[in-house]
Design an enzyme around this catalytic site. Structure first.
Site, PDB file in Angstrom:
ATOM      1  N   TRP A 165       0.807  -1.228   0.000  1.00 28.73           N
ATOM      2  CA  TRP A 165       0.000   0.000   0.000  1.00 28.73           C
ATOM      3  C   TRP A 165       0.834   1.269   0.000  1.00 28.73           C
ATOM      4  O   TRP A 165       0.304   2.350  -0.197  1.00 28.73           O
ATOM      5  CB  TRP A 165      -0.931   0.017   1.221  1.00 28.73           C
ATOM      6  CG  TRP A 165      -0.298  -0.357   2.527  1.00 28.73           C
ATOM      7  CD1 TRP A 165      -0.455  -1.537   3.194  1.00 28.73           C
ATOM      8  CD2 TRP A 165       0.584   0.442   3.343  1.00 28.73           C
ATOM      9  NE1 TRP A 165       0.284  -1.530   4.366  1.00 28.73           N
ATOM     10  CE2 TRP A 165       0.925  -0.336   4.490  1.00 28.73           C
ATOM     11  CE3 TRP A 165       1.127   1.730   3.232  1.00 28.73           C
ATOM     12  CZ2 TRP A 165       1.778   0.142   5.497  1.00 28.73           C
ATOM     13  CZ3 TRP A 165       1.976   2.198   4.227  1.00 28.73           C
ATOM     14  CH2 TRP A 165       2.292   1.409   5.344  1.00 28.73           C
ATOM     15  N   ASN A 166       2.150   1.186   0.220  1.00 27.00           N
ATOM     16  CA  ASN A 166       2.884   2.438   0.460  1.00 27.00           C
ATOM     17  C   ASN A 166       3.103   3.270  -0.804  1.00 27.00           C
ATOM     18  O   ASN A 166       3.183   4.484  -0.748  1.00 27.00           O
ATOM     19  CB  ASN A 166       4.208   2.172   1.192  1.00 27.00           C
ATOM     20  CG  ASN A 166       5.108   1.212   0.469  1.00 27.00           C
ATOM     21  OD1 ASN A 166       4.639   0.348  -0.275  1.00 27.00           O
ATOM     22  ND2 ASN A 166       6.403   1.338   0.666  1.00 27.00           N
ATOM     23  N   GLU A 262      10.889  -8.179  -2.907  1.00 29.07           N
ATOM     24  CA  GLU A 262      11.505  -6.955  -2.377  1.00 29.07           C
ATOM     25  C   GLU A 262      10.875  -6.689  -1.033  1.00 29.07           C
ATOM     26  O   GLU A 262       9.686  -6.385  -0.943  1.00 29.07           O
ATOM     27  CB  GLU A 262      11.320  -5.782  -3.335  1.00 29.07           C
ATOM     28  CG  GLU A 262      12.462  -4.784  -3.177  1.00 29.07           C
ATOM     29  CD  GLU A 262      12.004  -3.429  -2.756  1.00 29.07           C
ATOM     30  OE1 GLU A 262      11.565  -3.292  -1.587  1.00 29.07           O
ATOM     31  OE2 GLU A 262      12.090  -2.508  -3.575  1.00 29.07           O
ATOM     32  N   CYS A 296      10.311   1.541   1.735  1.00 26.49           N
ATOM     33  CA  CYS A 296      11.178   0.428   2.142  1.00 26.49           C
ATOM     34  C   CYS A 296      12.652   0.841   2.158  1.00 26.49           C
ATOM     35  O   CYS A 296      13.436   0.292   2.931  1.00 26.49           O
ATOM     36  CB  CYS A 296      10.955  -0.777   1.246  1.00 26.49           C
ATOM     37  SG  CYS A 296      11.035  -0.378  -0.492  1.00 26.49           S
TER      38      CYS A 296
HETATM   39  P1  ADP Z   1       1.478  -5.043   5.024  1.00 27.52           P
HETATM   40  O1  ADP Z   1       1.569  -5.602   6.400  1.00 27.52           O
HETATM   41  O2  ADP Z   1       2.143  -3.768   4.855  1.00 27.52           O
HETATM   42  O3  ADP Z   1       0.116  -5.070   4.428  1.00 27.52           O
HETATM   43  P2  ADP Z   1       2.213  -7.359   3.561  1.00 27.52           P
HETATM   44  O4  ADP Z   1       3.543  -7.855   3.193  1.00 27.52           O
HETATM   45  O5  ADP Z   1       1.406  -8.225   4.458  1.00 27.52           O
HETATM   46  O6  ADP Z   1       2.432  -5.942   4.149  1.00 27.52           O
HETATM   47  O7  ADP Z   1       1.353  -7.049   2.268  1.00 27.52           O
HETATM   48  C1  ADP Z   1       1.867  -6.841   0.986  1.00 27.52           C
HETATM   49  C2  ADP Z   1       0.960  -7.536   0.000  1.00 27.52           C
HETATM   50  O8  ADP Z   1       0.961  -8.935   0.302  1.00 27.52           O
HETATM   51  C3  ADP Z   1      -0.507  -7.105   0.045  1.00 27.52           C
HETATM   52  O9  ADP Z   1      -1.025  -7.067  -1.269  1.00 27.52           O
HETATM   53  C4  ADP Z   1      -1.155  -8.212   0.839  1.00 27.52           C
HETATM   54  O10 ADP Z   1      -2.531  -8.380   0.542  1.00 27.52           O
HETATM   55  C5  ADP Z   1      -0.366  -9.414   0.373  1.00 27.52           C
HETATM   56  N1  ADP Z   1      -0.395 -10.560   1.300  1.00 27.52           N
HETATM   57  C6  ADP Z   1      -0.506 -10.540   2.641  1.00 27.52           C
HETATM   58  N2  ADP Z   1      -0.505 -11.790   3.147  1.00 27.52           N
HETATM   59  C7  ADP Z   1      -0.388 -12.637   2.092  1.00 27.52           C
HETATM   60  C8  ADP Z   1      -0.328 -14.068   1.953  1.00 27.52           C
HETATM   61  N3  ADP Z   1      -0.397 -14.883   3.010  1.00 27.52           N
HETATM   62  N4  ADP Z   1      -0.200 -14.564   0.713  1.00 27.52           N
HETATM   63  C9  ADP Z   1      -0.122 -13.757  -0.360  1.00 27.52           C
HETATM   64  N5  ADP Z   1      -0.167 -12.416  -0.299  1.00 27.52           N
HETATM   65  C10 ADP Z   1      -0.304 -11.850   0.907  1.00 27.52           C
END
Ligand code: ADP
Length: 528
Positions: A165-166, A262, A296
């Site tokens: 989202w950033n 990343e 990041c």
């Molecule tokens: P944040 O905590 O900042 O949301 P994440 O790394 O969890 O960071 O999220 C980055 C992306 O990864 C988002 O699009 C989120 O929906 C997705 N995401 C989160 N959990 C999972 C998962 N278990 N498998 C696949 N994608 C995921």
């Protein structure tokens, strides 16, 4: 790093839905649930998207796969022409795009502009230089005269993107456009917190002439929609937290598909006693607080030599106090809100824990509840013990810890003492001294006299070491990762080809001859 989203059943009263999940009206039937997207700076609903079901994800990948065949058959030049139209449309319509980015992230207009400008520079670079990296080329054969070799780069097929989202526009589509140029179809799952910029970008891509089936969006939580996507695509490009990156890597491993990750950073800055302090202070200001620190590669800790520490700190704090926060679609403010009230609370807890362990807040240190629940004051801390979370884990907020060091060697050792290794920066008496220090930093990139420069430096690879990731964006690696190398090696057909050499070694004398030949060969320029 938490955002917030709400899933609701679609009814007549739901906000207008921006469905990027199909590209064909009604293809997925009715009864969809929608995700309302919140502007964290104003608490208003910025828009909504349809939540994708498993069947929608499967359908999106299938249609992308079908569309990819004719796209891949076109020349690079032809594909680049379409992407150049997208580049031009993006710049022409930048005001509207900035509004969308701001509305779903709460960020300042300048921060939104960084996304548009960097996406444009990514496109400019690969439109002009990408074909060189993918050109079929002759290579050295196994043995001169009797063999030859050639390599070409074939698109991988359907590339899945799971994005954070950033930077909802830049990270939402910035890697996907490179995959498209390489001849792939793409299916993007933007962060469920900020899906609207990717929807807007997809509309521009289609207007620029991209087949709607070639660029698909699916929406919803990562644990369901993201993991469903990973079950069907041929490659996963992930940008997000290290925790989720490990899950993505495991899913890719289970299917034996390639991936790039990343992930987080805990990026250090080093300031030596010979650095021009005024410049270094501006450097930290520009490296820690843009995007409210939710970057990041942004600076989260700075190591400053003892003899200039107090002066540097005073100068920095004076400037940080002047940063202006709030919500504005004009160009007047330095910082917007964080992504959510929950994230602002999380940052506040990290600061409180550090203070409880002995840290001192020189400015900021808490939420700006007078502006709203998601605002956090730009914060400078000193005396932070090395072992508290604020010094070891990614804060992802407008917070920087200043550390006093006795010399450059200590600065380097402490900068490297982290599980992360994404980015770093050095401010020294000269660029040469800065580069010498940069050589000793364990990170994928180091900026000398600059902090976030790597993201705009498209001709060198960018990515992390250690827990900061696998793979690189930018340069040759950034486009070749979306391809499979295809090698054709050719031999003279005589006696059954190159392998027949082995059959000729039938006596010790012939083996000796071969050894002599191998020894001489490694010394002959042109053929070694
Ligand atoms: P944040 O905590 O900042 O949301 P994440 O790394 O969890 O960071 O999220 C980055 C992306 O990864 C988002 O699009 C989120 O929906 C997705 N995401 C989160 N959990 C999972 C998962 N278990 N498998 C696949 N994608 C995921």
């Amino acid at each position: 790093m938490t955002g917030s989203f709400r899933a609701t059943d679609a009814t007549g009263s739901a906000p207008a839905s921006t469905n990027g999940a199909g590209g064909r009206a009604g293809a997925n039937g009715g009864g969809h649930r929608t995700i309302d997207v919140l502007n964290p700076a104003t608490n208003e609903i910025a828009g909504s998207v349809e939540l994708s079901r498993s069947a929608d994800v499967v359908d999106a990948v299938e249609r992308a796969r079908a569309a990819q065949v004719s796209w891949a058959a076109r020349s690079y030049h032809d594909r680049a022409r379409v992407l150049r139209r997208f580049h031009d449309l993006l710049l022409e319509r930048s005001a509207g795009m900035l509004d969308v980015i701001q509305s779903e992230s709460g960020k300042a207009r300048r921060d939104a502009m960084t996304e548009v400008a960097t996406l444009a520079s990514t496109l400019r670079y690969y439109i002009h230089h990408g074909s060189g990296y993918l050109r079929s080329r002759r290579a050295r054969g196994a043995a001169p005269l009797v063999t030859s070799a050639r390599v070409s780069y074939r698109p991988i097929g359907v590339v899945g993107f799971i994005t954070p989202w950033n930077y909802p526009l830049l990270l939402g589509v910035g890697d996907a456009v490179v995959a498209l140029l390489a001849g792939n179809a793409v299916v993007i799952k933007p962060s469920e917190t900020t899906p609207l910029s990717a929807v807007a970008a997809r509309e521009l891509l289609v207007e620029a002439g991209v087949d709607p089936d070639l660029v698909q969006l699916v929406h919803g939580p990562g644990s369901s929609v993201g993991s469903e996507l990973m079950r069907h695509v041929d490659y996963v490009s992930f940008t997000g937290s290290t925790r989720t990156g490990r899950i993505v890597a495991q899913s890719a491993a289970a299917r034996l598909i390639p991936c790039s990750l990343e992930l987080g950073g805990k990026n250090p800055m080093i300031v030596t006693k010979d650095a021009k302090l005024e410049d270094a202070v501006w450097g930290l200001l520009n490296g820690a607080f843009p995007n409210s620190g939710q970057t990041c590669i942004s600076v989260e800790r700075a190591y400053i030599e003892d003899s200039v520490f107090d002066q540097f700190t005073d100068m920095l704090v004076r400037r940080v106090k002047h940063l202006e926060l709030g919500w504005s679609t004009g160009w007047d403010l330095d910082m917007g809100s964080l992504i959510s009230a929950e994230h602002a609370e999380h940052v506040e807890h990290m600061v409180e824990d550090a203070v409880a362990a002995g840290a001192r807040v020189l400015t900021g240190g808490s939420r700006r509840l007078d502006l709203g629940e998601a605002y956090f004051a730009p914060t400078v801390l000193v005396d932070v013990p090395d072992d508290v979370a604020l010094c070891r884990e990614e804060v992802f907020g407008p917070v920087v810890a200043l550390q006093r060091v006795s010399d450059v060697a200590e600065a380097i050792a402490r900068a490297n003492d982290t599980e992360y290794g994404l980015n770093a920066s050095v401010w020294a008496g000269s660029s040469a001294q800065g580069s010498a220090i940069a050589e000793r930093i364990s990170a994928g990139s180091v900026g000398v006299n600059s902090t976030l420069l790597i993201y705009a430096s498209h001709d060198v690879p960018m990515g992390g070491v250690k827990a900061s990731g696998i793979g690189r964006r930018h340069a040759a690696a950034g486009i070749q990762r979306f391809t499979q190398a295809h090698s054709i090696v050719t031999s003279t057909p005589r006696y059954g080809g190159y392998e027949s050499i082995g059959r000729l070694i039938t006596t010790p004398k012939r083996a000796q001859w071969l050894i002599r030949l191998l020894r001489a060969w490694s010394r002959v320029p042109g053929v070694r």
